[in-house]
Design an enzyme around this catalytic site. Structure first.
Site, PDB file in Angstrom:
ATOM      1  N   VAL A  67      51.756 -44.407 -72.193  1.00 51.84           N
ATOM      2  CA  VAL A  67      51.713 -43.419 -73.264  1.00 51.84           C
ATOM      3  C   VAL A  67      52.034 -44.141 -74.557  1.00 51.84           C
ATOM      4  O   VAL A  67      52.681 -45.190 -74.563  1.00 51.84           O
ATOM      5  CB  VAL A  67      52.694 -42.239 -73.038  1.00 51.84           C
ATOM      6  N   SER A  68      51.568 -43.574 -75.674  1.00 55.38           N
ATOM      7  CA  SER A  68      51.703 -44.241 -76.963  1.00 55.38           C
ATOM      8  C   SER A  68      53.064 -44.062 -77.616  1.00 55.38           C
ATOM      9  O   SER A  68      53.495 -44.913 -78.375  1.00 55.38           O
ATOM     10  CB  SER A  68      50.618 -43.746 -77.914  1.00 55.38           C
ATOM     11  N   THR A  69      53.718 -42.959 -77.356  1.00 56.08           N
ATOM     12  CA  THR A  69      54.998 -42.706 -78.019  1.00 56.08           C
ATOM     13  C   THR A  69      56.042 -42.263 -77.010  1.00 56.08           C
ATOM     14  O   THR A  69      55.723 -41.831 -75.907  1.00 56.08           O
ATOM     15  CB  THR A  69      54.878 -41.597 -79.088  1.00 56.08           C
TER      16      THR A  69
END
Length: 186
Positions: A9-11
């Protein structure tokens, strides 16, 4: 022959639950997880995951964009896996390099990526040629105008000031002055 998963996931606010569930349902026994933007090259769990894979294993991701930063990166990773005898599977796009159709799809991706790189290169060269035809020159702008260049060359020739003093006077580096001198000897 292990079925190993990779999730990202990016964040930190995003959750891996959806990917975990899909990977578990696909028979993944061990999942490596990163919380990092796809644009960053610093994905330590991906590095561990790739090192853990052995010939005959399968790497499974939920979606293609979870593995590669861009199409070229994705193709490079999958080609490296193939060289090591590791299959690749993306659940969302139904790509499975263990099957002939999956290999075909991936080779099409690679061909399209190569075509895109060539088009970008071609457009860049055409743009540079068009700019040159209009009298524009590429590169950094000159730090010294023509009058300053003549003055600097004259000062260097007279040897009344050191090159370091001349460079401070004009606010340029010594290497700029030496390059100017070398270009004017021709």
């Amino acid at each position: 022959m292990a079925v190993i998963g990779y999730a990202r996931v990016s964040t930190c606010e995003q959750t891996l639950d959806l990917q975990r569930d899909a990977l578990k349902e696909a028979g993944v026994t061990n999942t490596y997880e990163d919380r990092a933007s796809g644009k960053t090259t610093d994905r330590p769990e991906l590095v561990h995951c790739l090192k853990a894979l052995r010939e005959g294993d399968t790497l499974v991701v939920w979606r293609l964009d979870r593995l590669g930063r861009n199409l070229q990166d994705l193709i490079r990773i999958v080609n490296d896996l193939e060289k090591c005898g590791v299959m690749f599977k993306s659940l969302k796009e139904s790509v499975d390099t263990g099957a002939p159709t999956g290999k075909l799809v991936f080779h099409l991706f690679a061909a399209l990526a190569e075509f895109e790189r060539e088009l970008v290169s071609e457009r860049t060269v055409a743009g540079l040629n068009a700019a040159r035809a209009r009298g524009r020159k590429g590169g950094r702008p000159q730090r010294l105008d023509a009058k300053q260049q003549r003055a600097a060359l004259a000062m260097m020739k007279s040897r009344e000031m050191s090159v370091a003093e001349i460079s401070r006077h004009f606010g340029v580096s010594r290497s700029t002055l030496y390059s100017l001198q070398a270009a004017n000897k021709q």
